[in-house]
Design a protein around this motif. Structure first.
Motif, PDB file in Angstrom:
ATOM      1  N   ALA A   5       0.821  -1.207   0.000  1.00 24.32           N
ATOM      2  CA  ALA A   5       0.000   0.000   0.000  1.00 24.32           C
ATOM      3  C   ALA A   5       0.859   1.263   0.000  1.00 24.32           C
ATOM      4  CB  ALA A   5      -0.928  -0.007   1.211  1.00 24.32           C
ATOM      5  N   LYS A   6       2.006   1.187   0.658  1.00 28.72           N
ATOM      6  CA  LYS A   6       2.903   2.350   0.682  1.00 28.72           C
ATOM      7  C   LYS A   6       3.431   2.668  -0.708  1.00 28.72           C
ATOM      8  CE  LYS A   6       4.333   1.234   5.394  1.00 28.72           C
ATOM      9  NZ  LYS A   6       5.443   0.721   6.249  1.00 28.72           N
ATOM     10  N   VAL A   7       3.652   1.641  -1.510  1.00 24.90           N
ATOM     11  CA  VAL A   7       4.113   1.836  -2.884  1.00 24.90           C
ATOM     12  C   VAL A   7       2.973   2.354  -3.760  1.00 24.90           C
ATOM     13  CG1 VAL A   7       5.097   0.688  -4.913  1.00 24.90           C
ATOM     14  CG2 VAL A   7       5.841   0.022  -2.602  1.00 24.90           C
ATOM     15  N   LEU A   8       1.781   1.803  -3.562  1.00 31.89           N
ATOM     16  CA  LEU A   8       0.627   2.201  -4.379  1.00 31.89           C
ATOM     17  C   LEU A   8       0.125   3.601  -4.031  1.00 31.89           C
ATOM     18  CD1 LEU A   8      -1.515  -1.078  -4.375  1.00 31.89           C
ATOM     19  CD2 LEU A   8      -0.042  -0.218  -6.209  1.00 31.89           C
ATOM     20  N   GLY A   9       0.324   4.003  -2.775  1.00 34.00           N
ATOM     21  CA  GLY A   9      -0.212   5.295  -2.354  1.00 34.00           C
ATOM     22  C   GLY A   9      -1.685   5.241  -2.016  1.00 34.00           C
ATOM     23  N   GLN A  10      -2.224   4.042  -1.877  1.00 33.52           N
ATOM     24  CA  GLN A  10      -3.616   3.839  -1.488  1.00 33.52           C
ATOM     25  C   GLN A  10      -3.673   2.657  -0.524  1.00 33.52           C
ATOM     26  OE1 GLN A  10      -6.404   5.486  -2.122  1.00 33.52           O
ATOM     27  NE2 GLN A  10      -5.613   6.948  -3.634  1.00 33.52           N
ATOM     28  N   PRO A  11      -4.655   2.658   0.393  1.00 33.73           N
ATOM     29  CA  PRO A  11      -4.784   1.511   1.308  1.00 33.73           C
ATOM     30  C   PRO A  11      -5.141   0.232   0.553  1.00 33.73           C
ATOM     31  CG  PRO A  11      -6.101   3.395   2.053  1.00 33.73           C
ATOM     32  CD  PRO A  11      -5.653   3.712   0.662  1.00 33.73           C
ATOM     33  N   ILE A  12      -4.706  -0.907   1.100  1.00 34.11           N
ATOM     34  CA  ILE A  12      -5.153  -2.218   0.640  1.00 34.11           C
ATOM     35  C   ILE A  12      -5.957  -2.826   1.781  1.00 34.11           C
ATOM     36  CG2 ILE A  12      -4.490  -4.524  -0.128  1.00 34.11           C
ATOM     37  CD1 ILE A  12      -1.996  -3.356  -1.345  1.00 34.11           C
TER      38      ILE A  12
END
Length: 321
Positions: free
Chosen positions: A55-62
């Motif tokens: 999620a830190k890489v995506l910039g959105q919560p998983i």
């Protein structure tokens, strides 16, 4: 501005807006990760750690969604049947997703209905008994089963899982009969053997803290080599069974995912299995990173299905009809 100028301006604005909307970067909202096992087991804990890291890489919560049942197949099957191919719903893919269609008719085809993102890791499996059990070794179990056909019950996280198939292969090799009792995940199999509801538990290493606390006794592990955490516990091969099972797994989305979306998700999960915090979480369960990219993961799936077909036919577990 007259009416024709106004309409022309409107057409121009909508023409410009359409590509902008089409190019909205992925992801721009939370991603749902289906974990097809009960909360609290080894898979749930490790997948949550990977999700937090990715999620830190995506910039959105998983957001983790536990959807249990069918030996780990209900969650992925539900995704395949109903999720939009936009990358916002993905699933952990246990090996039972490849195996069950070889045994019975299913609503999904593992080579047709999933977009494979990344292979991540595998399990350390083992067989435990309650600490006060009279069985001190796995050979004690085999001898008791030989003298008492069907009396040895064992808990697994579900029918057609690697634990179920593995125990039946062991029984076939030893010439004994066990009685299978399926549950929905490691938390439940732990409770089953602790509560005396089953004689054995065959599961991934969610049993590890209970073994360390001397509430459970680990009789045998299913790895190629002995596990560092339990160096005195033999492997199946050491007690006379020529098997190694680790049930490797990864993540996938529904079929039809755009290649760009697959790449973004792949990169996030690849980073997660390189994250020291995730590696530390895996180590708690004697698991380790086993990364494959999207192309190699799909090739692995194809090879695994061929191997599973041969094993299932050999054991007579095909139930089509």
């Amino acid at each position: 501005m007259d009416r024709r100028q106004f309409l022309a301006a409107g057409v121009g604005a909508s023409t410009l807006a359409a590509p902008a909307l089409a190019q909205t970067p992925f992801p721009n909202r939370p991603v749902t990760l289906i974990v097809p096992w009960a909360a609290g087991g080894a898979t749930d804990v490790t997948m949550r750690a990977m999700a937090d890291s990715a999620a830190k890489v995506l910039g959105q919560p998983i957001v983790v969604d536990n959807r249990t049942g069918g030996g780990g197949s209900v969650g992925p099957a539900t995704m395949a049947a109903s999720a939009r191919p936009d990358g916002y719903t993905i699933s952990q893919i246990p090996i039972s997703v490849f195996r069950i269609p070889l045994m019975q008719r299913t609503t999904w085809d593992p080579l047709r209905d999933f977009s494979y993102i990344a292979h991540l890791t595998g399990y350390t499996f083992g067989v435990t008994v309650k600490a006060d059990s009279p069985f001190q070794t796995f050979q004690d179990v085999i001898e008791h089963a030989r003298a008492n056909p069907g009396a040895v019950t064992y808990a697994t996280p579900g029918a057609a899982t690697s634990l179920h198939i593995g125990m039946e292969m062991i029984a076939h090799k030893a010439g004994v009969k066990f009685t299978h009792v399926p549950f929905r995940g490691g938390a439940e199999t732990n409770a089953a053997v602790l509560g005396g509801h089953t004689v054995l538990q065959a599961d991934s290493s969610s049993w590890k803290p209970l073994v360390e606390a001397k509430q459970l006794r680990l009789l045998v592990v299913w790895t190629k080599d002995r596990v560092k955490s339990f160096p005195d516990v033999p492997t199946l091969q050491e007690v006379g069974f020529p098997f190694v099972f680790d049930s490797p797994f990864g993540v996938a989305g529904p079929r039809g995912l755009d290649a760009r979306v697959v790449k973004i998700l792949h990169d996030a999960f690849k980073a997660s299995v390189e994250d020291p915090a995730v590696i530390e979480t895996l180590a708690r369960f004697d698991m380790f990173p086993s990364y494959k990219n999207s192309t190699d993961y799909r090739a692995f799936v194809e090879a695994t299905i061929a191997e599973e077909r041969a094993a299932i036919e050999r054991l007579g577990l095909v139930q089509r009809g």
